[in-house]
Design a protein around this motif. Structure first.
Motif, PDB file in Angstrom:
ATOM      1  N   ASN A   1     -27.141 -66.550   3.351  1.00 27.77           N
ATOM      2  CA  ASN A   1     -27.941 -65.807   2.390  1.00 27.77           C
ATOM      3  C   ASN A   1     -28.301 -64.499   3.068  1.00 27.77           C
ATOM      4  N   MET A   2     -27.468 -63.530   2.953  1.00 31.17           N
ATOM      5  CA  MET A   2     -27.515 -62.213   3.569  1.00 31.17           C
ATOM      6  C   MET A   2     -26.779 -62.153   4.901  1.00 31.17           C
ATOM      7  N   ALA A   3     -26.203 -63.236   5.377  1.00 35.76           N
ATOM      8  CA  ALA A   3     -25.494 -63.163   6.664  1.00 35.76           C
ATOM      9  C   ALA A   3     -24.629 -64.398   6.853  1.00 35.76           C
ATOM     10  N   THR A   4     -24.357 -64.734   8.090  1.00 32.83           N
ATOM     11  CA  THR A   4     -23.650 -65.958   8.425  1.00 32.83           C
ATOM     12  C   THR A   4     -24.453 -66.693   9.479  1.00 32.83           C
ATOM     13  N   MET A   5     -23.911 -67.758  10.013  1.00 33.60           N
ATOM     14  CA  MET A   5     -24.620 -68.431  11.098  1.00 33.60           C
ATOM     15  C   MET A   5     -24.889 -67.425  12.221  1.00 33.60           C
ATOM     16  N   LEU A   6     -23.862 -66.998  12.897  1.00 35.01           N
ATOM     17  CA  LEU A   6     -23.987 -65.880  13.837  1.00 35.01           C
ATOM     18  C   LEU A   6     -22.692 -65.080  13.781  1.00 35.01           C
ATOM     19  N   GLY A   7     -22.802 -63.775  13.720  1.00 36.59           N
ATOM     20  CA  GLY A   7     -21.629 -62.914  13.716  1.00 36.59           C
ATOM     21  C   GLY A   7     -21.916 -61.615  14.428  1.00 36.59           C
ATOM     22  N   TYR A   8     -20.964 -61.154  15.228  1.00 35.23           N
ATOM     23  CA  TYR A   8     -21.127 -59.910  15.981  1.00 35.23           C
ATOM     24  C   TYR A   8     -19.835 -59.113  15.860  1.00 35.23           C
ATOM     25  N   VAL A   9     -19.926 -57.954  15.248  1.00 38.41           N
ATOM     26  CA  VAL A   9     -18.769 -57.079  15.063  1.00 38.41           C
ATOM     27  C   VAL A   9     -19.112 -55.725  15.654  1.00 38.41           C
ATOM     28  N   ALA A  10     -18.188 -55.176  16.430  1.00 39.58           N
ATOM     29  CA  ALA A  10     -18.425 -53.879  17.074  1.00 39.58           C
ATOM     30  C   ALA A  10     -17.259 -52.940  16.796  1.00 39.58           C
ATOM     31  N   CYS A  11     -17.569 -51.665  16.671  1.00 36.96           N
ATOM     32  CA  CYS A  11     -16.531 -50.640  16.572  1.00 36.96           C
ATOM     33  C   CYS A  11     -16.922 -49.499  17.506  1.00 36.96           C
ATOM     34  N   ASP A  12     -15.949 -48.652  17.842  1.00 35.13           N
ATOM     35  CA  ASP A  12     -16.230 -47.571  18.783  1.00 35.13           C
ATOM     36  C   ASP A  12     -16.377 -46.212  18.095  1.00 35.13           C
ATOM     37  N   ALA A  13     -16.580 -46.221  16.775  1.00 34.38           N
ATOM     38  CA  ALA A  13     -16.872 -44.987  16.056  1.00 34.38           C
ATOM     39  C   ALA A  13     -18.352 -44.653  16.194  1.00 34.38           C
TER      40      ALA A  13
ATOM     41  N   GLU B   1     -18.070 -44.456  21.281  1.00 36.72           N
ATOM     42  CA  GLU B   1     -17.295 -44.072  22.460  1.00 36.72           C
ATOM     43  C   GLU B   1     -15.913 -43.497  22.137  1.00 36.72           C
ATOM     44  N   SER B   2     -15.405 -43.737  20.941  1.00 39.13           N
ATOM     45  CA  SER B   2     -14.092 -43.179  20.584  1.00 39.13           C
ATOM     46  C   SER B   2     -14.164 -41.676  20.313  1.00 39.13           C
ATOM     47  N   GLY B   3     -15.363 -41.195  20.056  1.00 43.16           N
ATOM     48  CA  GLY B   3     -15.533 -39.783  19.726  1.00 43.16           C
ATOM     49  C   GLY B   3     -15.310 -39.467  18.260  1.00 43.16           C
TER      50      GLY B   3
ATOM     51  N   ILE C   1      -9.586 -46.030  16.121  1.00 49.27           N
ATOM     52  CA  ILE C   1     -10.884 -46.707  16.024  1.00 49.27           C
ATOM     53  C   ILE C   1     -10.621 -48.203  16.146  1.00 49.27           C
ATOM     54  N   THR C   2     -11.334 -48.850  17.033  1.00 47.19           N
ATOM     55  CA  THR C   2     -11.173 -50.286  17.263  1.00 47.19           C
ATOM     56  C   THR C   2     -12.341 -51.056  16.666  1.00 47.19           C
ATOM     57  N   VAL C   3     -12.033 -52.154  15.993  1.00 47.56           N
ATOM     58  CA  VAL C   3     -13.048 -53.060  15.449  1.00 47.56           C
ATOM     59  C   VAL C   3     -12.727 -54.471  15.937  1.00 47.56           C
ATOM     60  N   THR C   4     -13.657 -55.092  16.622  1.00 46.82           N
ATOM     61  CA  THR C   4     -13.484 -56.463  17.107  1.00 46.82           C
ATOM     62  C   THR C   4     -14.747 -57.253  16.814  1.00 46.82           C
ATOM     63  N   GLY C   5     -14.584 -58.504  16.419  1.00 50.60           N
ATOM     64  CA  GLY C   5     -15.764 -59.307  16.101  1.00 50.60           C
ATOM     65  C   GLY C   5     -15.555 -60.781  16.373  1.00 50.60           C
ATOM     66  N   ILE C   6     -16.660 -61.499  16.483  1.00 47.18           N
ATOM     67  CA  ILE C   6     -16.652 -62.951  16.649  1.00 47.18           C
ATOM     68  C   ILE C   6     -17.687 -63.551  15.707  1.00 47.18           C
TER      69      ILE C   6
ATOM     70  N   ALA D   1     -14.688 -49.921  23.454  1.00 44.93           N
ATOM     71  CA  ALA D   1     -15.327 -49.056  24.453  1.00 44.93           C
ATOM     72  C   ALA D   1     -16.825 -48.960  24.175  1.00 44.93           C
ATOM     73  N   GLY D   2     -17.598 -49.120  25.230  1.00 46.84           N
ATOM     74  CA  GLY D   2     -19.050 -49.055  25.090  1.00 46.84           C
ATOM     75  C   GLY D   2     -19.717 -50.388  24.872  1.00 46.84           C
ATOM     76  N   VAL D   3     -18.917 -51.463  24.817  1.00 43.35           N
ATOM     77  CA  VAL D   3     -19.476 -52.806  24.635  1.00 43.35           C
ATOM     78  C   VAL D   3     -18.940 -53.708  25.741  1.00 43.35           C
ATOM     79  N   ARG D   4     -19.841 -54.225  26.556  1.00 45.03           N
ATOM     80  CA  ARG D   4     -19.474 -55.193  27.592  1.00 45.03           C
ATOM     81  C   ARG D   4     -20.198 -56.502  27.314  1.00 45.03           C
ATOM     82  N   ILE D   5     -19.522 -57.609  27.664  1.00 41.66           N
ATOM     83  CA  ILE D   5     -20.064 -58.931  27.364  1.00 41.66           C
ATOM     84  C   ILE D   5     -20.022 -59.798  28.606  1.00 41.66           C
ATOM     85  N   GLY D   6     -21.098 -60.526  28.839  1.00 43.72           N
ATOM     86  CA  GLY D   6     -21.165 -61.468  29.950  1.00 43.72           C
ATOM     87  C   GLY D   6     -21.539 -62.854  29.456  1.00 43.72           C
ATOM     88  N   ILE D   7     -20.955 -63.876  30.055  1.00 43.84           N
ATOM     89  CA  ILE D   7     -21.189 -65.259  29.639  1.00 43.84           C
ATOM     90  C   ILE D   7     -21.595 -66.080  30.852  1.00 43.84           C
TER      91      ILE D   7
END
Length: 405
Positions: free
Chosen positions: A187-199, A240-242, A172-177, A15-21
């Motif tokens: 070195n401090m991250a990955t190629m590209l990563g996006y993780v979202a939670c609603d807390a 958005e989860s409150g 609480i929902t956690v989803t990532g790609i 909740a609170g995250v929308r994605i368009g491609i």
């Protein structure tokens, strides 16, 4: 080629995250190569970025914009890294942010840009700008799977993970790609990563959480020992989860951190399993070290040894290559007589040479597996660490030799 099924199950909307491609046709006409994340007002964002000195223009811009706070959009393109592009690259990244901001009614600094692809070529700004309206019209909470495909480059399959935490009657929902297959030694991250939670999580705490999760996952993988110019891993908390997570809710904080660690590790492992040309998924676990840094030094030396990696591809238990890598890892005053090395549960070396119980047949049986653990005990302390890697196959050379073809 890849190791394992690559299946990631149902991806829960956040909740609170929308994605368009959309398709900008950056490298191939019709390919979905432009992804937009829209974050609800009040979301917090934290991230870790590459330490490569030749960091890409979008990394520089994203770090500047995220420091300003109140991020509302993420703009990602594949097919072009916008790295090694000088001042023009910075201008191009800012221009893309400004265009998306104008279309959505936010400030340019509320847009974070990310790019991945070929280094040293100018960003095709006009193509990206033409794709933005299509990406915005496609915005949906259910587009995680499409986004996972949209951020791919040499990946053979999308990478995603989704988990939920039940806490006192609330969810609480956690989803990532993530994406990445080559030029992987984060070195401090990955190629590209996006993780979202609603807390709801304040930005300083969110930053500490992403630091911890990335360090134990993306900072423990290597495909080829090369740190990308574009590494970025972002953690979003929409609120958005409150459910409010803070230092004042230590049990909830620990539970959510553990869940994030799990999601990050799953996404990091997915990158290794899809390493360019990979046929093996290999854990190198080092114990008996004097400190964690020493354990990690040995683990990476073994994991990145071309001779070890080619032996893994050949399913050849050439254990002398492992010993050679341990010996050159730079461990001061290493007593080789105290070192023990296992392939899974097969003891292959101790007291400075081949273990008396070892047989070539036993070693070969392990090396034929798709998933292997190399366990090394240095016999000099109580510290340990581990990394995950792949073998080197003919296809790795072919993929990278033909990358710009």
């Amino acid at each position: 080629m890849a190791v394992g099924s690559g299946k990631f199950g149902h991806l829960h909307p956040v909740a609170g995250v929308r994605i368009g491609i959309a398709s900008a046709g950056i490298k191939k006409v019709g390919r979905k190569d432009t992804v937009v994340f829209e974050l609800s007002e009040g979301s917090t964002v934290a991230g870790v970025f590459t330490l490569n000195s030749f960091c890409a223009a979008p990394v520089t811009v994203a770090k500047s914009h995220i420091a300003a706070g109140d991020s509302r959009y993420l703009l990602i393109n594949t097919g072009n890294a916008n790295a090694g592009t000088g001042e023009q690259g910075l201008d191009d990244a800012c221009r893309c942010c400004a265009a998306l901001a104008e279309l959505t009614g936010v400030a340019a600094k509320q847009v974070l840009p990310f790019s991945t692809g070929v280094i040293g070529e100018a960003l095709p700004v006009e193509k990206i700008l033409r794709a933005l309206p299509d990406a915005l019209s496609d915005l949906s909470e259910d587009n995680w799977s499409a986004a996972a495909s949209g951020i791919m480059t040499t990946d053979t399959r999308p990478k995603a993970c989704s988990r939920q935490l039940q806490w006192r009657g609330q969810t609480i929902t956690v989803t990532g790609i993530s994406k990445g297959a080559g030029m992987i030694k984060p070195n401090m991250a990955t190629m590209l990563g996006y993780v979202a939670c609603d807390a709801a999580i304040a930005a300083p705490l969110l930053q500490r959480m992403v630091d911890r999760s990335a360090n134990a996952s993306f900072n423990r993988i290597t495909v080829d020992g090369d740190t990308s110019t574009n590494d970025a891993c972002m953690l979003i908390a929409s609120g958005e989860s409150g459910v409010v997570v803070s230092e004042q809710t230590p049990e909830l904080l620990a539970a959510l951190q553990a869940l994030l660690d799990e999601v990050f590790l799953d996404l990091a492992h997915a990158i290794v399993r899809d390493g360019e040309g990979a046929t093996k998924f290999v854990e190198v676990a080092v114990g008996g070290a004097r400190d964690g840094a020493e354990a990690l030094k040995v683990a990476y030396t073994v994991a990145e040894s071309p001779l070890v990696k080619t032996a893994l591809f050949a399913s050849d238990p050439n254990w002398g290559r492992i010993l050679a890598a341990i010996g050159r890892a730079g461990v001061e005053q290493l007593d080789v007589n105290g070192v023990r090395v296992h392939l899974d549960e097969v003891l292959i070396a101790e007291r400075g040479g081949r273990a008396e119980s070892y047989t070539e047949a036993a070693g070969a049986a392990v090396m034929k597996q798709d998933e292997i653990t190399i366990r090394i005990d240095l016999g000099r302390g109580d510290a340990s660490d581990r990394v995950w890697t792949t073998d080197f196959s003919y296809d790795y050379v072919k993929i990278n030799a033909e990358y710009r073809s």
